[in-house]
Design a protein around this motif. Structure first.
Motif, short mmCIF file in Angstrom:
data_model
loop_
_atom_site.label_atom_id
_atom_site.label_comp_id
_atom_site.label_asym_id
_atom_site.label_seq_id
_atom_site.Cartn_x
_atom_site.Cartn_y
_atom_site.Cartn_z
N TYR A 3 0.85 -1.20 0.00
CA TYR A 3 0.00 0.00 0.00
C TYR A 3 0.89 1.24 0.00
CZ TYR A 3 -3.49 -3.45 1.23
OH TYR A 3 -4.30 -4.57 1.22
N THR A 4 0.37 2.31 -0.61
CA THR A 4 1.13 3.54 -0.69
C THR A 4 0.19 4.75 -0.71
OG1 THR A 4 2.90 4.68 -1.94
CG2 THR A 4 1.14 3.65 -3.22
N ASP A 5 0.77 5.93 -0.56
CA ASP A 5 0.00 7.17 -0.67
C ASP A 5 -0.07 7.57 -2.14
OD1 ASP A 5 2.27 9.73 -0.78
OD2 ASP A 5 2.93 7.69 -0.34
N ALA A 6 -0.71 8.69 -2.42
CA ALA A 6 -0.94 9.12 -3.80
C ALA A 6 0.34 9.52 -4.55
CB ALA A 6 -1.92 10.29 -3.82
N LYS A 7 1.42 9.77 -3.82
CA LYS A 7 2.67 10.20 -4.43
C LYS A 7 3.73 9.09 -4.47
CE LYS A 7 1.48 14.60 -4.91
NZ LYS A 7 1.40 15.25 -6.23
N GLY A 8 3.43 7.98 -3.81
CA GLY A 8 4.44 6.92 -3.73
C GLY A 8 5.57 7.27 -2.80
N ASN A 9 5.30 8.17 -1.85
CA ASN A 9 6.34 8.57 -0.89
C ASN A 9 6.52 7.57 0.25
OD1 ASN A 9 6.99 10.97 -2.23
ND2 ASN A 9 5.37 12.10 -1.19
N TYR A 10 5.47 6.82 0.52
CA TYR A 10 5.52 5.85 1.61
C TYR A 10 5.01 4.51 1.11
CZ TYR A 10 5.98 10.11 4.32
OH TYR A 10 6.41 11.33 4.81
N LEU A 11 5.62 3.44 1.60
CA LEU A 11 5.20 2.09 1.22
C LEU A 11 4.89 1.30 2.48
CD1 LEU A 11 4.86 0.25 -1.32
CD2 LEU A 11 7.13 -0.67 -0.80
N ILE A 12 3.73 0.67 2.49
CA ILE A 12 3.29 -0.11 3.65
C ILE A 12 3.18 -1.57 3.26
CG2 ILE A 12 1.46 -0.47 5.35
CD1 ILE A 12 0.60 2.47 4.78
N GLN A 13 3.79 -2.43 4.06
CA GLN A 13 3.65 -3.87 3.87
C GLN A 13 2.89 -4.42 5.08
OE1 GLN A 13 7.33 -6.06 3.55
NE2 GLN A 13 6.33 -7.86 2.68
N GLY A 14 1.68 -4.85 4.86
CA GLY A 14 0.86 -5.31 5.97
C GLY A 14 -0.55 -5.59 5.50
N GLU A 15 -1.48 -5.70 6.45
CA GLU A 15 -2.85 -6.07 6.12
C GLU A 15 -3.81 -4.89 6.34
OE1 GLU A 15 -3.56 -9.52 8.54
OE2 GLU A 15 -2.68 -10.86 7.04
N LEU A 16 -4.73 -4.75 5.41
CA LEU A 16 -5.76 -3.72 5.50
C LEU A 16 -7.06 -4.38 5.95
CD1 LEU A 16 -6.57 -0.76 4.98
CD2 LEU A 16 -7.09 -1.41 2.61
N ILE A 17 -7.57 -3.94 7.10
CA ILE A 17 -8.77 -4.53 7.68
C ILE A 17 -9.94 -3.56 7.58
CG2 ILE A 17 -9.75 -5.64 9.73
CD1 ILE A 17 -7.24 -7.04 8.76
N ASP A 18 -11.06 -4.03 7.08
CA ASP A 18 -12.30 -3.26 7.08
C ASP A 18 -13.00 -3.59 8.40
OD1 ASP A 18 -14.92 -2.33 6.83
OD2 ASP A 18 -15.00 -2.72 4.67
N THR A 19 -12.89 -2.69 9.38
CA THR A 19 -13.43 -2.99 10.71
C THR A 19 -14.96 -2.99 10.73
OG1 THR A 19 -13.31 -0.65 11.35
CG2 THR A 19 -11.41 -2.03 11.85
N LYS A 20 -15.57 -2.20 9.85
CA LYS A 20 -17.03 -2.16 9.80
C LYS A 20 -17.60 -3.47 9.26
CE LYS A 20 -20.86 0.75 8.22
NZ LYS A 20 -21.22 1.97 7.44
N ALA A 21 -16.99 -3.95 8.17
CA ALA A 21 -17.45 -5.20 7.56
C ALA A 21 -16.81 -6.42 8.21
CB ALA A 21 -17.15 -5.19 6.06
N ARG A 22 -15.79 -6.14 9.04
CA ARG A 22 -15.04 -7.22 9.70
C ARG A 22 -14.43 -8.18 8.67
NH1 ARG A 22 -18.65 -8.70 15.12
NH2 ARG A 22 -18.72 -6.55 15.92
N ARG A 23 -13.74 -7.59 7.71
CA ARG A 23 -13.09 -8.37 6.66
C ARG A 23 -11.64 -7.95 6.51
NH1 ARG A 23 -16.38 -11.32 3.38
NH2 ARG A 23 -14.69 -11.53 1.88
N ASN A 24 -10.80 -8.93 6.25
CA ASN A 24 -9.40 -8.67 5.96
C ASN A 24 -9.29 -8.46 4.45
OD1 ASN A 24 -6.63 -8.91 5.33
ND2 ASN A 24 -6.27 -10.12 7.17
N LEU A 25 -9.23 -7.21 4.02
CA LEU A 25 -9.25 -6.90 2.60
C LEU A 25 -7.99 -7.40 1.89
CD1 LEU A 25 -10.71 -3.27 2.65
CD2 LEU A 25 -11.92 -5.46 2.48
#
Length: 241
Positions: free
Chosen positions: A65-87
């Protein structure tokens, strides 16, 4: 009336503008990441996530995952807490899904219990401790057909044991003797081209660990899962039909 007359053209222009903006942002993210982190490899896809300002970056079947400029890179999991799903998990499952009907079952041996109506395929190494635990649990699953692909990736001894099992007069018995009863298979020899093809197939589809379980809908589960989880997955597949 005049505004109504030009509405289709305005909508088409707006759609084109949005598309251009997305393409420009895609290009900016790709350029930033590929220049700054060349070891990341070629970026195959950039898509917006449900989280505002966060973009998914796909490299093969790896997701970042990254921001709109590609300045930061994230390696990990994105969780939808409302739907309770691991996207992230949902996305990777989709990316790694395989066509079950296209599996080279000629290079596997078949284990049938009960009526054999339910089907799964498994890639396993004979020296894998988790595979042994999985096999012992699998004894409790009935009415199933298992396509067992020998996948010797852990050691040279794995290749030797796989050869002895593949070349045994009764492959299923030799397999269960080793995995369930800890009885080493007798030495045997034959054409082991199937084992090499299994390794090539696994490399192509990024099967990096054992056991790897494949269900009839094409989804895969890396690692040992218990009989209860297998039954739950079979029930989900049945209800989806």
């Amino acid at each position: 009336m005049q505004a109504t007359k030009f509405l289709p053209a305005l909508l088409a222009f707006a759609a084109l503008t949005c598309s251009f903006g997305a393409s420009a942002q895609d290009a900016e993210i790709r350029k930033s990441l590929e220049q700054r982190i060349p070891q990341l490899g070629k970026v195959d896809e950039v898509v917006a996530t449900p989280m505002k300002g966060l973009y998914e970056v796909r490299v093969g079947t790896d997701v970042f995952y990254t921001d709109a400029k590609g300045n930061y890179l994230i390696q990990g999991e994105l969780i939808d807490t409302k739907a309770r799903r691991n996207l992230t998990e949902d996305r990777i499952n989709k990316l790694t899904a395989m066509d079950f009907s296209a599996l080279p079952v000629k290079d596997a041996f078949t284990i049938v219990r009960g009526n054999g109506k339910r089907k799964l395929a498994v890639f396993e190494d004979p020296n894998c401790g988790y595979c042994k635990r999985f096999e012992k649990d699998l004894q409790n699953v009935d009415n199933v057909t298992v396509y067992l692909f020998l996948y010797p990736i852990l050691s040279p001894d794995s290749a030797e044991k796989s050869r002895n099992i593949w070349c045994a007069k009764d492959r299923v018995a030799a397999w269960h003797d080793l995995m369930v009863r800890d009885k080493t298979p007798e030495a045997a020899s034959c054409d082991t081209g199937a084992l090499q093809r299994n390794l090539a197939f696994g490399k192509k589809h990024k099967i990096t660990g054992t056991p790897t379980v494949l269900f009839a809908d094409g989804t895969r589960v890396p690692g040992a899962i218990g009989a209860e989880d297998i039954e739950k997955r079979f029930a989900e597949l049945a209800s989806a039909k």
